[in-house]
Design an enzyme around this catalytic site. Structure first.
Site, PDB file in Angstrom:
ATOM      1  N   GLU A   5      10.587   1.668   9.772  1.00  0.00           N
ATOM      2  CA  GLU A   5      11.410   2.967   9.708  1.00  0.00           C
ATOM      3  C   GLU A   5      10.673   4.283   9.922  1.00  0.00           C
ATOM      4  OE1 GLU A   5      14.517   0.812   8.519  1.00  0.00           O
ATOM      5  OE2 GLU A   5      14.261   2.752   8.801  1.00  0.00           O
TER       6      GLU A   5
ATOM      7  N   GLU B 251       9.553  16.035  15.974  1.00  0.00           N
ATOM      8  CA  GLU B 251       9.523  16.005  14.308  1.00  0.00           C
ATOM      9  C   GLU B 251       8.504  17.052  13.566  1.00  0.00           C
ATOM     10  OE1 GLU B 251       8.106  12.609  12.112  1.00  0.00           O
ATOM     11  OE2 GLU B 251      10.205  12.551  11.267  1.00  0.00           O
TER      12      GLU B 251
ATOM     13  N   LYS C 285       1.074  -1.210   0.034  1.00  0.00           N
ATOM     14  CA  LYS C 285       0.013   0.225   0.001  1.00  0.00           C
ATOM     15  C   LYS C 285       0.900   1.271   0.084  1.00  0.00           C
ATOM     16  CE  LYS C 285      -2.112   2.670   2.743  1.00  0.00           C
ATOM     17  NZ  LYS C 285      -2.017   3.991   2.171  1.00  0.00           N
TER      18      LYS C 285
ATOM     19  N   CYS D 299      13.062  11.935   6.110  1.00  0.00           N
ATOM     20  CA  CYS D 299      13.258  11.777   7.688  1.00  0.00           C
ATOM     21  C   CYS D 299      14.758  11.834   7.948  1.00  0.00           C
ATOM     22  CB  CYS D 299      12.837  10.207   7.683  1.00  0.00           C
ATOM     23  SG  CYS D 299      13.559   9.149   6.663  1.00  0.00           S
TER      24      CYS D 299
HETATM   25  O1  TXE Z   1       3.398   8.819   7.660  1.00  0.00           O
HETATM   26  P1  TXE Z   1       1.884   8.198   8.140  1.00  0.00           P
HETATM   27  P2  TXE Z   1       3.260   9.844   6.553  1.00  0.00           P
HETATM   28  C1  TXE Z   1       7.878   9.741   8.621  1.00  0.00           C
HETATM   29  C2  TXE Z   1       8.168  11.366   8.708  1.00  0.00           C
HETATM   30  C3  TXE Z   1       6.909  11.633   8.979  1.00  0.00           C
HETATM   31  C4  TXE Z   1       5.923  10.798   8.416  1.00  0.00           C
HETATM   32  C5  TXE Z   1       5.383  11.242   7.061  1.00  0.00           C
HETATM   33  O2  TXE Z   1       9.185  11.366   9.749  1.00  0.00           O
HETATM   34  O3  TXE Z   1       6.627  11.658  10.576  1.00  0.00           O
HETATM   35  O4  TXE Z   1       6.534   9.562   8.187  1.00  0.00           O
HETATM   36  O5  TXE Z   1       4.799  10.159   6.366  1.00  0.00           O
HETATM   37  C6  TXE Z   1      -0.157   4.146   6.213  1.00  0.00           C
HETATM   38  N1  TXE Z   1      -2.077   1.046   9.917  1.00  0.00           N
HETATM   39  N2  TXE Z   1       8.864   8.997   7.567  1.00  0.00           N
HETATM   40  O6  TXE Z   1       2.418  11.280   6.929  1.00  0.00           O
HETATM   41  O7  TXE Z   1       0.732   8.764   8.231  1.00  0.00           O
HETATM   42  C7  TXE Z   1      -0.376   5.488   5.367  1.00  0.00           C
HETATM   43  O8  TXE Z   1      -1.544   5.317   4.675  1.00  0.00           O
HETATM   44  C8  TXE Z   1      -1.310   0.656   8.539  1.00  0.00           C
HETATM   45  C9  TXE Z   1      10.140   8.424   8.088  1.00  0.00           C
HETATM   46  O9  TXE Z   1       3.002   9.231   5.008  1.00  0.00           O
HETATM   47  O10 TXE Z   1       2.751   7.123   9.011  1.00  0.00           O
HETATM   48  C10 TXE Z   1       0.724   5.553   4.490  1.00  0.00           C
HETATM   49  O11 TXE Z   1       0.967   4.871   3.594  1.00  0.00           O
HETATM   50  N3  TXE Z   1      -1.002   1.926   7.628  1.00  0.00           N
HETATM   51  C11 TXE Z   1      10.497   7.574   7.225  1.00  0.00           C
HETATM   52  C12 TXE Z   1       1.933   5.053   5.459  1.00  0.00           C
HETATM   53  O12 TXE Z   1       1.205   4.437   6.734  1.00  0.00           O
HETATM   54  C13 TXE Z   1      -1.201   3.084   8.233  1.00  0.00           C
HETATM   55  C14 TXE Z   1      10.673   8.204   5.871  1.00  0.00           C
HETATM   56  C15 TXE Z   1       2.723   6.110   6.237  1.00  0.00           C
HETATM   57  O13 TXE Z   1       1.660   7.027   6.663  1.00  0.00           O
HETATM   58  C16 TXE Z   1      -1.969   3.420   9.096  1.00  0.00           C
HETATM   59  C17 TXE Z   1       9.470   8.755   5.498  1.00  0.00           C
HETATM   60  C18 TXE Z   1      -2.351   2.407  10.032  1.00  0.00           C
HETATM   61  N4  TXE Z   1      -3.253   2.789  11.165  1.00  0.00           N
HETATM   62  C19 TXE Z   1       8.628   9.122   6.471  1.00  0.00           C
HETATM   63  N5  TXE Z   1      -2.194   4.742   9.354  1.00  0.00           N
HETATM   64  C20 TXE Z   1      12.138   6.836   7.355  1.00  0.00           C
HETATM   65  N6  TXE Z   1      12.394   6.819   8.450  1.00  0.00           N
HETATM   66  O14 TXE Z   1      12.511   6.776   6.524  1.00  0.00           O
HETATM   67  C21 TXE Z   1      -1.418   5.207   8.131  1.00  0.00           C
HETATM   68  N7  TXE Z   1      -0.805   4.034   7.527  1.00  0.00           N
END
Ligand code: TXE
Length: 480
Positions: A248, A384, A173, A282
């Site tokens: 991650e 963050e 996804k 990130c």
């Molecule tokens: O994250 P989200 P976002 C971190 C970055 C920031 C965030 C931004 O630091 O905090 O991620 O990305 C799915 N059950 N990193 O806003 O909301 C959602 O649909 C299962 C760190 O996208 O966590 C999306 O596909 N899945 C990183 C994915 O999770 C769920 C690099 C991420 O969404 C869910 C990039 C649930 N309950 C961003 N809720 C690194 N360390 O490399 C949401 N999703």
């Protein structure tokens, strides 16, 4: 209005619900396509397809598997311009960044693991006169890959490639905020002749589709990249089901600058490590610590260089920064800039949203922002922000800067600028991070372990780490 499709059992399919979500172009604030509003019914269909494909895929000769992954890489490369434009349009990042980093890295991810699968081996342990042990590394079965919006195809492929290379089948996804290149990848999979059901891409909301993937009894491992809070939610569901987890998560990375650094080069590189991809990586350094004796000199040069950055239309080659990924995220970043002022910070440059004209008049733009004068323990320096916002903090000595750098709940990456070799090793050893760069940033060797400690995640991606994550080790002993 173009409607993207899921990719299930080798076909582009409508969501069972037949309903769609709007997909926005951050640079214009306009809806430009729609993605499937899938739900657990689509996840169940995807799982069924993956399960049916597993026996055949996991026993496909390694060379055949390698060829197909190489074809997927070639397929993306052949359509480079299309993928580059799509990634920039969907995320808001400058097209030149998408061309230089995002899409080439997705191609490399598939090529790297296509080759790795032919060299991945395991151990045997001989017991003279008794017998021999050998370790099998078998694919897990059906695994889940869930990725975020900041580096969409780059991170999506970073999970899918090793999962497929090790013989697993995948229910994946992408973020609902940036679905487009995952949709293009579906087309490439069909063109490359990936057998049906081996990879299934289900679009939709995290708390619906993502949640359904994590909850599914038959999906035995979850590889997730995203926010720390979401990581917690996923772990709370997956842990009691004894699923393998790779998380991650977020970061609040320190950039540590010592007096003996090459200040010209450091200023140049720290501008990039602070504001590349609008600071939405990130691994970006968001807390800049400068040794007191060069604080004023660094600050002056850094502010001047940041003020010359051009925030503009992602399509323009002279744009150094593009649009923030969504209206909601833009508002989150602006709220942190206001918080910084309430906490006593002084804005040295930026601090406002930017109104562009022409086609980007309603886009989501924020000026690169530098703030000084904050306590290292304040919320702005602990939480963050994930945007084009950095803070400057002077320090007296190594002990003090390590205490401040390690004071946050995160531990993803750190960059150290010094020409004192012994100090570089010492600080790298003591800083709480999974990835440390010295006199450089974001130099990536795909063989290296990638991931963070503390609230930045669990496990490592990259190289053999990913191949081991997506396999189960089984020890077999034969009596001699
Ligand atoms: O994250 P989200 P976002 C971190 C970055 C920031 C965030 C931004 O630091 O905090 O991620 O990305 C799915 N059950 N990193 O806003 O909301 C959602 O649909 C299962 C760190 O996208 O966590 C999306 O596909 N899945 C990183 C994915 O999770 C769920 C690099 C991420 O969404 C869910 C990039 C649930 N309950 C961003 N809720 C690194 N360390 O490399 C949401 N999703």
């Amino acid at each position: 209005m173009e409607q993207l499709k899921n990719y299930i059992n080798g076909e582009l399919t409508e969501p069972v619900s037949k309903t769609y979500l709007d997909n926005y172009e951050p640079a214009t604030g306009e809806v430009y396509s729609q993605l499937p509003d899938s739900d657990e019914r689509d996840v169940r269909l995807a799982f069924g397809a993956a399960k049916n494909a597993f026996e055949s895929w996991s026993t496909t000769p390694l060379e055949n598997r390698m060829m197909i992954l190489m074809k997927m890489a070639d397929g993306i490369e052949k359509r480079m311009d299309e993928f580059v434009a799509a990634e920039s349009k969907d995320n808001g990042k400058p097209k030149k960044l998408s061309r230089a980093v995002d899409i080439p890295r997705a191609v490399s991810n598939f090529r790297f693991y296509a080759s790795a699968l032919q060299h991945f081996a395991s151990e045997s342990h001989q017991m003279p006169g008794v017998g021999i042990n050998y370790t099998l590394r078998q694919p897990i079965g059906v695994v889940g890959c869930i990725s975020p919006w900041n580096l969409p195809l780059y991170l999506f492929s970073w999970k899918i490639a090793p999962a497929l290379a090790t013989g697993n089948c995948v229910v994946a996804k992408p973020s609902e905020i940036t679905p487009y290149t995952a949709y293009l990848l579906s087309q490439v999979c069909i063109e490359a002749g990936l057998p049906k059901g081996v990879l299934n891409i289900v679009h939709g909301l995290g708390n619906k589709v993502g949640q359904a993937i994590v909850e599914h009894e038959g999906i035995k491992a979850i590889s997730f990249t995203g926010g720390t809070e979401t990581g917690k939610r996923i772990a709370s569901v997956a842990a009691p089901m004894f699923k393998k987890l790779s998380l991650e998560l977020g970061g609040k990375n320190p950039t540590i600058i010592f007096t003996d650094c090459d200040i010209e080069e450091t200023v140049k590189q720290v501008v990039t490590s602070s504001f590349s991809n609008q600071g939405e990586i990130c691994l970006c350094g968001s807390r800049i610590f400068i040794e007191k004796s060069i604080y004023a000199k660094f600050k002056e040069a850094f502010v001047a260089r940041v003020q010359s950055l051009k925030v503009g239309d992602p399509n323009n080659d002279d744009s150094n920064m593009g649009a923030i990924v969504s209206l909601q995220h833009k508002q989150k970043i602006l709220s942190y800039i206001r918080l910084a002022e309430e906490e006593g910070g002084k804005i040295l440059c930026g601090g406002n949203e930017l109104k562009l004209d022409g086609r980007c008049a309603n886009g989501y733009f924020i000026e690169p922002t530098i703030i000084e004068g904050l306590d290292y323990k304040c919320r702005t320096n602990q939480e963050e922000i994930f945007g084009p916002v950095v803070t400057l903090t002077p320090f007296e000595n190594e002990e003090e800067v390590l205490m401040m750098a390690n004071s946050v709940k995160y531990g993803l990456s750190a960059t150290i600028w010094t020409n004192d070799l012994k100090r570089a090793h010492r600080v790298a050893e003591k800083v709480e991070a999974g990835i440390v760069w010295i006199n450089s940033w974001l130099v990536r060797d795909l063989r290296t372990p990638f991931g963070g400690v503390k609230a930045s995640g669990v496990g490592r991606e990259g190289g053999w780490e990913a191949m081991r994550f997506f396999t189960e080790a089984k020890n077999v002993f034969i009596k001699s």
